[in-house]
Design a protein around this motif. Structure first.
Motif, short mmCIF file in Angstrom:
data_model
loop_
_atom_site.label_atom_id
_atom_site.label_comp_id
_atom_site.label_asym_id
_atom_site.label_seq_id
_atom_site.Cartn_x
_atom_site.Cartn_y
_atom_site.Cartn_z
N ASP A 1 49.32 61.54 13.63
CA ASP A 1 50.64 62.49 13.66
C ASP A 1 50.19 62.86 12.44
O ASP A 1 50.72 64.10 12.17
N TYR A 2 50.24 62.14 11.71
CA TYR A 2 49.67 62.76 10.21
C TYR A 2 48.77 64.54 10.26
O TYR A 2 48.88 64.63 8.76
N LEU B 1 52.25 65.03 2.52
CA LEU B 1 52.06 63.91 3.21
C LEU B 1 51.10 62.80 2.74
O LEU B 1 51.43 61.96 3.11
N ILE C 1 43.47 59.11 3.19
CA ILE C 1 44.40 58.03 3.56
C ILE C 1 43.90 56.73 4.09
O ILE C 1 44.13 55.95 4.34
N GLN D 1 48.40 57.58 12.71
CA GLN D 1 47.19 57.86 11.42
C GLN D 1 47.29 59.83 11.99
O GLN D 1 47.11 61.30 11.64
N PHE E 1 59.19 61.61 13.63
CA PHE E 1 58.26 60.99 12.58
C PHE E 1 59.14 61.13 11.13
O PHE E 1 58.90 60.17 9.90
N LEU F 1 49.33 67.80 9.10
CA LEU F 1 48.63 68.53 8.33
C LEU F 1 48.69 70.05 8.69
O LEU F 1 48.05 70.79 7.57
N TYR G 1 53.90 60.27 1.41
CA TYR G 1 54.84 60.03 3.00
C TYR G 1 53.74 58.96 3.66
O TYR G 1 54.31 57.97 4.20
N TYR G 2 52.51 58.86 3.26
CA TYR G 2 51.61 57.84 4.10
C TYR G 2 51.36 56.94 3.20
O TYR G 2 51.81 56.02 3.93
N TYR H 1 41.77 64.86 4.30
CA TYR H 1 43.15 64.00 4.01
C TYR H 1 42.73 63.14 5.12
O TYR H 1 43.12 61.82 5.16
N TYR H 2 42.11 62.61 6.25
CA TYR H 2 41.97 61.21 6.62
C TYR H 2 41.35 60.52 5.88
O TYR H 2 41.26 59.42 6.03
N LYS I 1 52.06 52.85 9.53
CA LYS I 1 51.16 53.89 9.17
C LYS I 1 49.67 53.57 10.95
O LYS I 1 48.85 54.31 10.47
#
Length: 544
Positions: free
Chosen positions: A369-370, A354, A191, A367, A305, A374, A357-358, A187-188, A364
Protein backbone atom coordinates in the motif's frame (compact mmCIF):
# COMPACT_ATOMS: atom_id res chain seq x y z
CA UNK A 1 2.96 -12.29 0.59
CA UNK A 2 3.71 -14.25 -2.52
CA UNK A 3 7.16 -14.67 -3.98
CA UNK A 4 9.37 -16.65 -6.29
CA UNK A 5 8.21 -20.05 -4.98
CA UNK A 6 4.61 -19.17 -5.78
CA UNK A 7 5.72 -18.30 -9.32
CA UNK A 8 6.60 -21.97 -9.95
CA UNK A 9 3.48 -23.16 -8.14
CA UNK A 10 1.22 -20.96 -10.21
CA UNK A 11 2.98 -21.21 -13.56
CA UNK A 12 -0.23 -22.50 -15.13
CA UNK A 13 -1.93 -19.15 -14.61
CA UNK A 14 1.19 -17.40 -15.81
CA UNK A 15 1.07 -19.50 -18.96
CA UNK A 16 -2.59 -18.60 -19.51
CA UNK A 17 -1.78 -14.91 -19.02
CA UNK A 18 1.10 -15.14 -21.49
CA UNK A 19 -1.10 -16.75 -24.16
CA UNK A 20 -3.87 -14.19 -23.64
CA UNK A 21 -1.38 -11.33 -23.86
CA UNK A 22 0.21 -12.68 -27.05
CA UNK A 23 -3.23 -12.79 -28.69
CA UNK A 24 -4.23 -9.37 -27.33
CA UNK A 25 -0.90 -7.81 -28.30
CA UNK A 26 -1.36 -9.20 -31.80
CA UNK A 27 -4.64 -7.29 -32.02
CA UNK A 28 -2.96 -4.11 -30.78
CA UNK A 29 -0.15 -4.65 -33.30
CA UNK A 30 -2.66 -4.89 -36.15
CA UNK A 31 -4.30 -1.66 -34.96
CA UNK A 32 -0.98 0.13 -34.63
CA UNK A 33 0.22 -0.97 -38.06
CA UNK A 34 -2.84 0.76 -39.52
CA UNK A 35 -2.47 3.87 -37.35
CA UNK A 36 1.23 4.19 -38.20
CA UNK A 37 3.26 6.95 -36.53
CA UNK A 38 2.35 10.55 -35.95
CA UNK A 39 4.26 11.52 -32.84
CA UNK A 40 7.50 13.49 -33.26
CA UNK A 41 9.60 11.67 -30.65
CA UNK A 42 8.92 8.25 -32.15
CA UNK A 43 10.55 9.28 -35.42
CA UNK A 44 13.63 10.22 -33.37
CA UNK A 45 13.78 6.68 -31.95
CA UNK A 46 13.53 5.29 -35.48
CA UNK A 47 16.37 7.56 -36.62
CA UNK A 48 18.52 6.40 -33.73
CA UNK A 49 17.69 2.77 -34.49
CA UNK A 50 18.87 3.38 -38.05
CA UNK A 51 22.12 4.85 -36.69
CA UNK A 52 22.67 1.88 -34.36
CA UNK A 53 22.08 -0.47 -37.29
CA UNK A 54 24.73 1.33 -39.35
CA UNK A 55 22.64 3.78 -41.41
CA UNK A 56 22.83 7.41 -40.32
CA UNK A 57 19.81 9.44 -41.46
CA UNK A 58 20.12 11.83 -38.54
CA UNK A 59 20.07 11.16 -34.83
CA UNK A 60 19.49 12.72 -31.43
CA UNK A 61 21.65 10.73 -29.06
CA UNK A 62 20.64 12.87 -26.08
CA UNK A 63 17.43 10.83 -25.80
CA UNK A 64 17.42 7.47 -23.99
CA UNK A 65 18.85 4.77 -26.29
CA UNK A 66 17.49 1.40 -25.10
CA UNK A 67 14.34 1.18 -27.25
CA UNK A 68 16.29 2.27 -30.33
CA UNK A 69 19.05 -0.24 -29.58
CA UNK A 70 16.51 -3.05 -29.33
CA UNK A 71 14.83 -1.93 -32.56
CA UNK A 72 18.17 -1.82 -34.36
CA UNK A 73 18.38 -5.61 -34.05
CA UNK A 74 15.58 -6.33 -36.58
CA UNK A 75 16.86 -3.37 -38.62
CA UNK A 76 20.25 -5.10 -38.93
CA UNK A 77 18.43 -8.22 -40.09
CA UNK A 78 16.88 -6.20 -42.92
CA UNK A 79 13.47 -5.50 -41.38
CA UNK A 80 13.73 -1.70 -41.68
CA UNK A 81 10.16 -0.76 -40.99
CA UNK A 82 8.00 0.99 -38.43
CA UNK A 83 6.51 -2.43 -37.74
CA UNK A 84 9.81 -3.57 -36.21
CA UNK A 85 9.49 -0.84 -33.60
CA UNK A 86 5.88 -1.86 -32.93
CA UNK A 87 6.88 -5.52 -32.50
CA UNK A 88 9.66 -4.64 -30.04
CA UNK A 89 7.19 -2.47 -28.11
CA UNK A 90 4.70 -5.36 -28.14
CA UNK A 91 7.21 -7.78 -26.67
CA UNK A 92 7.99 -5.31 -23.89
CA UNK A 93 4.25 -4.81 -23.30
CA UNK A 94 3.81 -8.55 -22.71
CA UNK A 95 6.87 -8.43 -20.46
CA UNK A 96 5.23 -5.56 -18.51
CA UNK A 97 1.97 -7.44 -17.89
CA UNK A 98 3.82 -10.56 -16.75
CA UNK A 99 5.94 -8.45 -14.39
CA UNK A 100 2.84 -6.69 -13.09
CA UNK A 101 1.17 -10.06 -12.45
CA UNK A 102 4.17 -11.24 -10.43
CA UNK A 103 4.38 -7.93 -8.57
CA UNK A 104 0.70 -8.09 -7.65
CA UNK A 105 1.27 -11.65 -6.42
CA UNK A 106 3.22 -10.04 -3.59
CA UNK A 107 -0.13 -8.77 -2.28
CA UNK A 108 -2.95 -10.76 -3.90
CA UNK A 109 -3.81 -14.34 -4.76
CA UNK A 110 -2.65 -15.30 -8.23
CA UNK A 111 -6.19 -15.38 -9.68
CA UNK A 112 -6.81 -11.83 -8.48
CA UNK A 113 -3.44 -10.72 -9.86
CA UNK A 114 -4.32 -12.26 -13.23
CA UNK A 115 -7.62 -10.36 -13.52
CA UNK A 116 -6.12 -7.09 -12.27
CA UNK A 117 -3.30 -7.32 -14.84
CA UNK A 118 -5.77 -7.92 -17.67
CA UNK A 119 -7.88 -4.95 -16.53
CA UNK A 120 -4.78 -2.75 -16.57
CA UNK A 121 -3.94 -3.87 -20.11
CA UNK A 122 -7.33 -2.55 -21.31
CA UNK A 123 -7.15 0.95 -19.83
CA UNK A 124 -7.62 3.50 -22.61
CA UNK A 125 -4.32 5.30 -22.10
CA UNK A 126 -2.48 1.98 -22.19
CA UNK A 127 -4.33 0.85 -25.33
CA UNK A 128 -3.49 4.17 -26.97
CA UNK A 129 0.26 4.10 -26.34
CA UNK A 130 1.31 0.49 -25.66
CA UNK A 131 2.67 -0.27 -29.13
CA UNK A 132 3.14 3.19 -30.65
CA UNK A 133 6.91 3.13 -30.28
CA UNK A 134 6.87 5.72 -27.50
CA UNK A 135 9.14 4.88 -24.58
CA UNK A 136 6.63 5.24 -21.73
CA UNK A 137 5.27 1.68 -21.64
CA UNK A 138 8.62 -0.04 -22.41
CA UNK A 139 10.31 1.96 -19.63
CA UNK A 140 7.51 1.06 -17.22
CA UNK A 141 8.07 -2.58 -18.10
CA UNK A 142 11.68 -2.44 -16.95
CA UNK A 143 10.68 -0.36 -13.89
CA UNK A 144 8.17 -2.97 -12.71
CA UNK A 145 10.78 -5.72 -12.94
CA UNK A 146 13.33 -3.54 -11.11
CA UNK A 147 10.91 -3.16 -8.19
CA UNK A 148 9.94 -6.83 -8.28
CA UNK A 149 13.56 -7.99 -8.10
CA UNK A 150 14.20 -5.53 -5.25
CA UNK A 151 11.39 -7.17 -3.26
CA UNK A 152 12.78 -10.61 -4.06
CA UNK A 153 16.29 -9.41 -3.17
CA UNK A 154 15.16 -8.49 0.34
CA UNK A 155 12.90 -11.46 0.96
CA UNK A 156 14.58 -14.27 -0.99
CA UNK A 157 18.21 -13.80 -1.88
CA UNK A 158 20.66 -10.91 -2.17
CA UNK A 159 21.50 -12.01 -5.71
CA UNK A 160 18.20 -10.57 -6.96
CA UNK A 161 19.54 -7.06 -6.37
CA UNK A 162 21.80 -7.58 -9.39
CA UNK A 163 18.95 -7.87 -11.93
CA UNK A 164 17.05 -5.23 -9.93
CA UNK A 165 19.83 -2.71 -10.60
CA UNK A 166 20.17 -3.85 -14.21
CA UNK A 167 16.45 -3.38 -14.85
CA UNK A 168 16.59 0.03 -13.16
CA UNK A 169 19.36 1.00 -15.60
CA UNK A 170 17.29 -0.29 -18.53
CA UNK A 171 14.25 1.64 -17.27
CA UNK A 172 16.27 4.83 -16.86
CA UNK A 173 17.89 4.54 -20.28
CA UNK A 174 14.56 3.80 -21.91
CA UNK A 175 12.97 6.90 -20.41
CA UNK A 176 14.93 9.08 -18.01
CA UNK A 177 11.95 9.95 -15.79
CA UNK A 178 11.28 6.26 -15.19
CA UNK A 179 14.43 6.43 -13.08
CA UNK A 180 12.19 7.72 -10.28
CA UNK A 181 11.25 4.08 -9.68
CA UNK A 182 14.52 4.04 -7.73
CA UNK A 183 12.73 6.08 -5.04
CA UNK A 184 10.12 3.34 -4.67
CA UNK A 185 12.84 0.68 -4.57
CA UNK A 186 14.79 2.62 -1.94
CA UNK A 187 11.67 3.28 0.12
CA UNK A 188 10.94 -0.45 0.30
CA UNK A 189 14.41 -1.10 1.66
CA UNK A 190 14.13 1.75 4.17
CA UNK A 191 10.85 0.54 5.68
CA UNK A 192 12.48 -2.88 6.00
CA UNK A 193 15.82 -1.53 7.13
CA UNK A 194 16.21 -3.92 10.07
CA UNK A 195 16.00 -6.82 7.65
CA UNK A 196 18.01 -5.07 4.96
CA UNK A 197 20.96 -4.20 7.20
CA UNK A 198 21.47 -7.90 7.95
CA UNK A 199 22.28 -8.28 4.26
CA UNK A 200 24.88 -5.50 4.37
CA UNK A 201 27.87 -7.76 4.83
CA UNK A 202 31.23 -7.31 3.12
CA UNK A 203 30.60 -10.54 1.22
CA UNK A 204 27.41 -9.11 -0.27
CA UNK A 205 28.21 -5.42 -0.61
CA UNK A 206 31.71 -5.45 -2.10
CA UNK A 207 30.87 -7.44 -5.27
CA UNK A 208 27.63 -5.47 -5.72
CA UNK A 209 29.42 -2.12 -5.47
CA UNK A 210 31.99 -3.29 -8.02
CA UNK A 211 29.13 -4.44 -10.28
CA UNK A 212 27.42 -1.02 -10.00
CA UNK A 213 30.67 0.87 -10.61
CA UNK A 214 31.54 -1.21 -13.68
CA UNK A 215 28.12 -0.60 -15.24
CA UNK A 216 28.29 3.11 -14.36
CA UNK A 217 31.78 3.55 -15.77
CA UNK A 218 30.89 1.73 -18.99
CA UNK A 219 27.80 3.91 -19.54
CA UNK A 220 29.58 7.19 -18.74
CA UNK A 221 32.58 6.13 -20.82
CA UNK A 222 30.41 5.39 -23.87
CA UNK A 223 28.60 8.72 -23.61
CA UNK A 224 31.78 10.73 -23.07
CA UNK A 225 33.56 8.94 -25.91
CA UNK A 226 30.83 9.42 -28.49
CA UNK A 227 29.17 12.65 -27.32
CA UNK A 228 31.62 14.33 -24.99
CA UNK A 229 28.86 14.86 -22.45
CA UNK A 230 26.38 12.97 -20.28
CA UNK A 231 22.97 14.17 -21.60
CA UNK A 232 20.69 12.81 -18.90
CA UNK A 233 22.19 15.23 -16.37
CA UNK A 234 21.11 18.24 -18.42
CA UNK A 235 17.68 16.67 -19.02
CA UNK A 236 17.26 16.16 -15.28
CA UNK A 237 18.07 19.82 -14.69
CA UNK A 238 15.60 20.80 -17.40
CA UNK A 239 12.81 18.83 -15.71
CA UNK A 240 13.74 20.50 -12.43
CA UNK A 241 13.48 24.00 -13.88
CA UNK A 242 10.32 25.11 -15.66
CA UNK A 243 12.07 28.29 -16.77
CA UNK A 244 13.84 26.29 -19.49
CA UNK A 245 10.56 25.42 -21.21
CA UNK A 246 9.07 27.75 -23.81
CA UNK A 247 5.37 28.30 -24.40
CA UNK A 248 6.14 27.44 -28.04
CA UNK A 249 6.14 23.78 -26.95
CA UNK A 250 2.89 22.14 -28.10
CA UNK A 251 2.48 20.46 -24.70
CA UNK A 252 2.82 23.71 -22.75
CA UNK A 253 0.18 23.58 -20.00
CA UNK A 254 0.44 25.40 -16.65
CA UNK A 255 -2.62 23.85 -15.00
CA UNK A 256 -1.14 21.82 -12.09
CA UNK A 257 -4.30 19.69 -11.89
CA UNK A 258 -4.26 18.73 -15.57
CA UNK A 259 -3.63 15.03 -14.98
CA UNK A 260 -6.07 14.70 -12.10
CA UNK A 261 -8.82 16.46 -14.07
CA UNK A 262 -8.31 14.19 -17.07
CA UNK A 263 -7.88 10.96 -15.11
CA UNK A 264 -11.34 9.56 -16.10
CA UNK A 265 -10.44 9.85 -19.79
CA UNK A 266 -7.21 7.95 -19.19
CA UNK A 267 -8.96 5.01 -17.55
CA UNK A 268 -11.79 4.11 -19.92
CA UNK A 269 -13.25 5.92 -22.92
CA UNK A 270 -16.02 4.89 -25.30
CA UNK A 271 -14.30 6.33 -28.35
CA UNK A 272 -11.43 8.59 -29.28
CA UNK A 273 -12.54 12.19 -29.77
CA UNK A 274 -12.88 13.65 -33.25
CA UNK A 275 -9.82 15.78 -32.54
CA UNK A 276 -7.66 12.90 -31.35
CA UNK A 277 -5.73 12.49 -34.59
CA UNK A 278 -5.00 16.23 -34.56
CA UNK A 279 -4.04 16.66 -30.91
CA UNK A 280 -2.96 13.03 -30.18
CA UNK A 281 -4.48 13.63 -26.75
CA UNK A 282 -6.84 11.27 -24.93
CA UNK A 283 -7.88 14.12 -22.63
CA UNK A 284 -10.56 15.15 -25.13
CA UNK A 285 -12.27 11.74 -25.02
CA UNK A 286 -15.55 10.93 -23.27
CA UNK A 287 -15.00 8.67 -20.23
CA UNK A 288 -17.30 5.77 -19.40
CA UNK A 289 -19.04 5.33 -16.03
CA UNK A 290 -16.43 2.66 -15.25
CA UNK A 291 -13.80 5.39 -14.92
CA UNK A 292 -15.73 7.10 -12.15
CA UNK A 293 -16.35 3.76 -10.44
CA UNK A 294 -12.59 3.11 -10.49
CA UNK A 295 -11.85 6.54 -9.04
CA UNK A 296 -14.47 6.03 -6.32
CA UNK A 297 -12.91 2.69 -5.39
CA UNK A 298 -9.45 4.28 -5.18
CA UNK A 299 -10.78 7.10 -2.98
CA UNK A 300 -12.53 4.61 -0.67
CA UNK A 301 -9.35 2.65 -0.09
CA UNK A 302 -7.17 5.74 0.35
CA UNK A 303 -9.62 7.05 2.95
CA UNK A 304 -9.41 3.70 4.72
CA UNK A 305 -5.61 3.89 4.51
CA UNK A 306 -5.54 7.41 5.98
CA UNK A 307 -8.14 6.66 8.63
CA UNK A 308 -5.38 5.47 10.94
CA UNK A 309 -4.62 9.12 11.59
CA UNK A 310 -7.95 9.61 13.35
CA UNK A 311 -8.59 6.10 14.64
CA UNK A 312 -7.17 6.60 18.09
CA UNK A 313 -8.18 3.13 19.28
CA UNK A 314 -5.48 1.51 17.20
CA UNK A 315 -2.91 4.30 17.51
CA UNK A 316 -1.10 2.72 20.46
CA UNK A 317 2.12 4.66 19.94
CA UNK A 318 4.16 6.98 22.11
CA UNK A 319 3.39 10.69 21.76
CA UNK A 320 0.71 9.80 19.25
CA UNK A 321 -0.83 13.29 19.15
CA UNK A 322 2.53 14.94 18.46
CA UNK A 323 3.34 12.43 15.74
CA UNK A 324 -0.05 12.76 14.08
CA UNK A 325 0.23 16.55 14.24
CA UNK A 326 3.68 16.37 12.62
CA UNK A 327 2.35 14.26 9.73
CA UNK A 328 -0.58 16.64 9.23
CA UNK A 329 1.67 19.73 9.27
CA UNK A 330 4.06 18.17 6.79
CA UNK A 331 1.10 17.26 4.59
CA UNK A 332 -0.14 20.86 4.69
CA UNK A 333 3.35 22.04 3.75
CA UNK A 334 3.37 19.59 0.82
CA UNK A 335 0.05 20.98 -0.44
CA UNK A 336 1.23 24.59 -0.05
CA UNK A 337 4.60 23.90 -1.70
CA UNK A 338 2.96 22.07 -4.60
CA UNK A 339 4.06 23.84 -7.82
CA UNK A 340 5.39 26.82 -5.81
CA UNK A 341 8.78 25.39 -4.84
CA UNK A 342 11.06 23.02 -6.70
CA UNK A 343 9.25 19.75 -7.25
CA UNK A 344 12.23 18.00 -5.64
CA UNK A 345 11.41 19.66 -2.31
CA UNK A 346 7.79 18.58 -2.55
CA UNK A 347 8.88 15.06 -3.52
CA UNK A 348 11.27 14.88 -0.57
CA UNK A 349 8.66 16.02 1.95
CA UNK A 350 6.13 13.56 0.52
CA UNK A 351 8.63 10.70 0.91
CA UNK A 352 9.36 11.76 4.50
CA UNK A 353 5.62 11.81 5.27
CA UNK A 354 5.17 8.23 4.07
CA UNK A 355 8.26 7.08 5.97
CA UNK A 356 6.99 8.64 9.20
CA UNK A 357 3.49 7.35 8.55
CA UNK A 358 4.83 3.82 8.26
CA UNK A 359 7.21 4.11 11.23
CA UNK A 360 4.84 5.80 13.66
CA UNK A 361 1.50 4.13 13.03
CA UNK A 362 0.59 0.46 13.37
CA UNK A 363 -0.91 -1.95 10.80
CA UNK A 364 2.25 -2.44 8.75
CA UNK A 365 1.22 -5.71 7.16
CA UNK A 366 0.45 -4.31 3.73
CA UNK A 367 3.71 -2.63 2.73
CA UNK A 368 2.60 -2.65 -0.89
CA UNK A 369 0.00 0.00 0.00
CA UNK A 370 2.79 2.39 0.94
CA UNK A 371 4.83 1.54 -2.16
CA UNK A 372 1.89 2.13 -4.46
CA UNK A 373 0.89 5.39 -2.80
CA UNK A 374 4.47 6.63 -3.08
CA UNK A 375 4.54 5.50 -6.73
CA UNK A 376 1.47 7.57 -7.55
CA UNK A 377 2.66 10.58 -5.59
CA UNK A 378 6.14 10.99 -7.01
CA UNK A 379 4.97 10.84 -10.63
CA UNK A 380 1.97 13.13 -10.17
CA UNK A 381 4.10 15.69 -8.34
CA UNK A 382 6.87 15.61 -10.92
CA UNK A 383 4.71 15.76 -14.05
CA UNK A 384 2.11 18.16 -12.64
CA UNK A 385 4.88 20.58 -11.70
CA UNK A 386 6.46 20.59 -15.13
CA UNK A 387 4.87 23.00 -17.64
CA UNK A 388 4.94 20.45 -20.48
CA UNK A 389 2.08 18.02 -19.94
CA UNK A 390 1.41 15.14 -22.30
CA UNK A 391 -1.08 12.40 -21.46
CA UNK A 392 1.35 9.52 -21.91
CA UNK A 393 3.73 10.94 -19.28
CA UNK A 394 1.35 9.87 -16.51
CA UNK A 395 1.16 6.21 -17.62
CA UNK A 396 3.28 4.99 -14.64
CA UNK A 397 0.53 5.85 -12.12
CA UNK A 398 -1.94 3.47 -13.80
CA UNK A 399 -0.31 0.43 -12.18
CA UNK A 400 -0.79 1.71 -8.60
CA UNK A 401 -4.27 2.94 -9.51
CA UNK A 402 -5.16 -0.57 -10.71
CA UNK A 403 -3.68 -1.89 -7.48
CA UNK A 404 -5.87 0.39 -5.34
CA UNK A 405 -8.98 -0.50 -7.33
CA UNK A 406 -8.23 -4.14 -6.56
CA UNK A 407 -7.44 -3.58 -2.87
CA UNK A 408 -10.60 -1.52 -2.48
CA UNK A 409 -12.75 -4.32 -3.90
CA UNK A 410 -10.98 -6.77 -1.62
CA UNK A 411 -11.52 -4.45 1.38
CA UNK A 412 -15.24 -4.06 0.62
CA UNK A 413 -16.12 -7.65 -0.29
CA UNK A 414 -13.63 -9.54 1.92
CA UNK A 415 -14.44 -12.97 0.47
CA UNK A 416 -12.02 -14.08 -2.26
CA UNK A 417 -14.74 -15.63 -4.41
CA UNK A 418 -16.76 -12.40 -4.35
CA UNK A 419 -13.65 -10.39 -5.20
CA UNK A 420 -12.93 -12.63 -8.18
CA UNK A 421 -16.53 -12.32 -9.39
CA UNK A 422 -16.39 -8.51 -9.07
CA UNK A 423 -13.10 -8.31 -11.00
CA UNK A 424 -14.40 -10.70 -13.63
CA UNK A 425 -17.51 -8.55 -14.09
CA UNK A 426 -15.31 -5.46 -14.51
CA UNK A 427 -13.17 -7.30 -17.06
CA UNK A 428 -16.24 -8.43 -19.00
CA UNK A 429 -17.59 -4.86 -19.01
CA UNK A 430 -14.26 -3.56 -20.22
CA UNK A 431 -14.04 -5.89 -23.23
CA UNK A 432 -16.72 -4.12 -25.33
CA UNK A 433 -15.51 -0.72 -24.11
CA UNK A 434 -11.99 -1.62 -25.11
CA UNK A 435 -13.13 -3.00 -28.47
CA UNK A 436 -15.11 0.17 -29.21
CA UNK A 437 -12.21 2.42 -28.24
CA UNK A 438 -9.67 0.38 -30.18
CA UNK A 439 -11.93 0.45 -33.23
CA UNK A 440 -12.20 4.25 -33.01
CA UNK A 441 -8.42 4.71 -33.18
CA UNK A 442 -7.73 2.01 -35.78
CA UNK A 443 -7.33 4.13 -38.87
CA UNK A 444 -4.43 6.04 -40.30
CA UNK A 445 -3.87 9.62 -39.27
CA UNK A 446 -4.71 11.72 -42.32
CA UNK A 447 -1.77 13.99 -41.64
CA UNK A 448 0.62 11.05 -41.56
CA UNK A 449 -0.83 9.74 -44.80
CA UNK A 450 -0.36 13.07 -46.56
CA UNK A 451 3.25 13.32 -45.35
CA UNK A 452 4.00 9.88 -46.78
CA UNK A 453 2.39 10.84 -50.09
CA UNK A 454 4.42 14.07 -50.22
CA UNK A 455 7.66 12.20 -49.53
CA UNK A 456 6.89 9.67 -52.26
CA UNK A 457 6.06 12.49 -54.68
CA UNK A 458 9.38 14.23 -54.01
CA UNK A 459 11.24 10.96 -54.63
CA UNK A 460 9.58 10.64 -58.02
CA UNK A 461 9.97 14.34 -58.86
CA UNK A 462 13.69 14.36 -58.13
CA UNK A 463 15.34 10.90 -57.97
CA UNK A 464 18.57 12.68 -56.93
CA UNK A 465 17.00 14.40 -53.91
CA UNK A 466 19.48 12.72 -51.55
CA UNK A 467 22.23 14.85 -53.09
CA UNK A 468 20.65 18.08 -51.81
CA UNK A 469 19.94 19.65 -48.44
CA UNK A 470 16.28 19.44 -47.49
CA UNK A 471 14.50 21.20 -44.64
CA UNK A 472 11.07 20.86 -43.07
CA UNK A 473 9.09 21.93 -40.04
CA UNK A 474 8.80 18.18 -39.37
CA UNK A 475 12.39 17.28 -40.16
CA UNK A 476 12.53 14.03 -38.18
CA UNK A 477 9.42 12.79 -39.99
CA UNK A 478 10.78 13.35 -43.48
CA UNK A 479 14.21 12.06 -42.49
CA UNK A 480 12.50 8.72 -41.89
CA UNK A 481 10.33 8.74 -45.00
CA UNK A 482 13.09 9.98 -47.32
CA UNK A 483 15.81 7.93 -45.59
CA UNK A 484 18.19 10.90 -45.50
CA UNK A 485 18.86 13.66 -43.00
CA UNK A 486 16.32 16.49 -43.25
CA UNK A 487 16.94 19.70 -41.29
CA UNK A 488 14.22 20.72 -38.84
CA UNK A 489 13.24 24.35 -39.42
CA UNK A 490 10.08 25.49 -37.62
CA UNK A 491 8.94 29.06 -38.45
CA UNK A 492 7.20 29.72 -35.10
CA UNK A 493 10.32 28.67 -33.18
CA UNK A 494 12.50 30.87 -35.37
CA UNK A 495 10.17 33.82 -34.81
CA UNK A 496 10.32 33.29 -31.04
CA UNK A 497 14.12 33.56 -31.35
CA UNK A 498 13.95 36.61 -33.66
CA UNK A 499 15.09 34.61 -36.69
CA UNK A 500 13.52 34.29 -40.12
CA UNK A 501 12.71 31.20 -42.15
CA UNK A 502 14.43 32.41 -45.32
CA UNK A 503 17.66 33.29 -43.48
CA UNK A 504 17.72 29.82 -41.95
CA UNK A 505 17.08 28.12 -45.29
CA UNK A 506 19.82 30.18 -46.92
CA UNK A 507 22.27 29.30 -44.17
CA UNK A 508 21.84 25.58 -44.80
CA UNK A 509 21.50 26.01 -48.58
CA UNK A 510 18.27 24.04 -48.65
CA UNK A 511 17.06 23.12 -52.12
CA UNK A 512 13.67 21.94 -50.83
CA UNK A 513 11.51 22.99 -47.92
CA UNK A 514 8.54 20.81 -46.87
CA UNK A 515 5.82 22.63 -44.95
CA UNK A 516 3.71 20.13 -43.01
CA UNK A 517 2.24 22.18 -40.17
CA UNK A 518 3.26 25.84 -40.54
CA UNK A 519 0.79 26.96 -43.24
CA UNK A 520 3.25 29.13 -45.12
CA UNK A 521 1.87 31.00 -48.12
CA UNK A 522 5.14 31.89 -49.79
CA UNK A 523 8.87 31.82 -49.18
CA UNK A 524 11.11 34.41 -50.85
CA UNK A 525 13.37 32.78 -53.41
CA UNK A 526 11.37 29.54 -53.45
CA UNK A 527 8.48 28.30 -55.58
CA UNK A 528 5.75 25.90 -54.48
CA UNK A 529 6.02 22.73 -56.56
CA UNK A 530 3.63 20.56 -54.55
CA UNK A 531 0.40 21.37 -52.72
CA UNK A 532 -2.02 18.62 -51.76
CA UNK A 533 -4.83 21.17 -51.18
CA UNK A 534 -6.27 19.03 -48.36
CA UNK A 535 -7.40 19.95 -44.87
CA UNK A 536 -4.08 18.58 -43.65
CA UNK A 537 -2.04 20.82 -45.94
CA UNK A 538 1.42 19.73 -47.05
CA UNK A 539 3.49 21.87 -49.43
CA UNK A 540 6.90 21.41 -50.97
CA UNK A 541 8.97 24.44 -51.99
CA UNK A 542 11.95 24.36 -54.33
CA UNK A 543 14.68 26.99 -54.50
CA UNK A 544 14.36 28.99 -57.73
Amino acid sequence: MFGINDFSRNNKLLGILSVLMIIYTGILLYSQSIRSISYWDIFVYLQNAMLFSGNNIGSQLSVPPVLSLLTSVPFKLGFISETSLFVVSGILFIFLIIGMYLLFNERFDCEISLLASLIFSMLSLIVTWALTGATDVPALSFGVWALLFTIWGLNKDFKYYYPAFLFFILAFFTRFTEGFILIVMGYYLLINFEKFKKQLTVKNILPFVVYVLIIGLIICGVYLSFQGTIPFISQFLEVSSSSQVSSVNVGYELNPYYYLQNLPEYLTSFNASDSYFVSLSTSDNSPTPLSYAFILLVVIYLLKFLSKLVNYDICEVDNKNIKIAAIILLSIFTIISYTHLSYMITELVFIVILLLYYRWLPDKDNQMDYLMLLWIGIYIIMHSYHPVKVDRYIIPILIPLTYFVTTSIQFILKDKKKVLIALLIILILMIPVNASYLSSITHENQHTHEEKVAAEWLGQYDPNYKSYNISSDRGVVFSWYLKKYVYTTIPRVLEANNESLIDKLNSIEAKYYIDSTSNTTKIAGYQCIYDNNKDTRVKIYERK
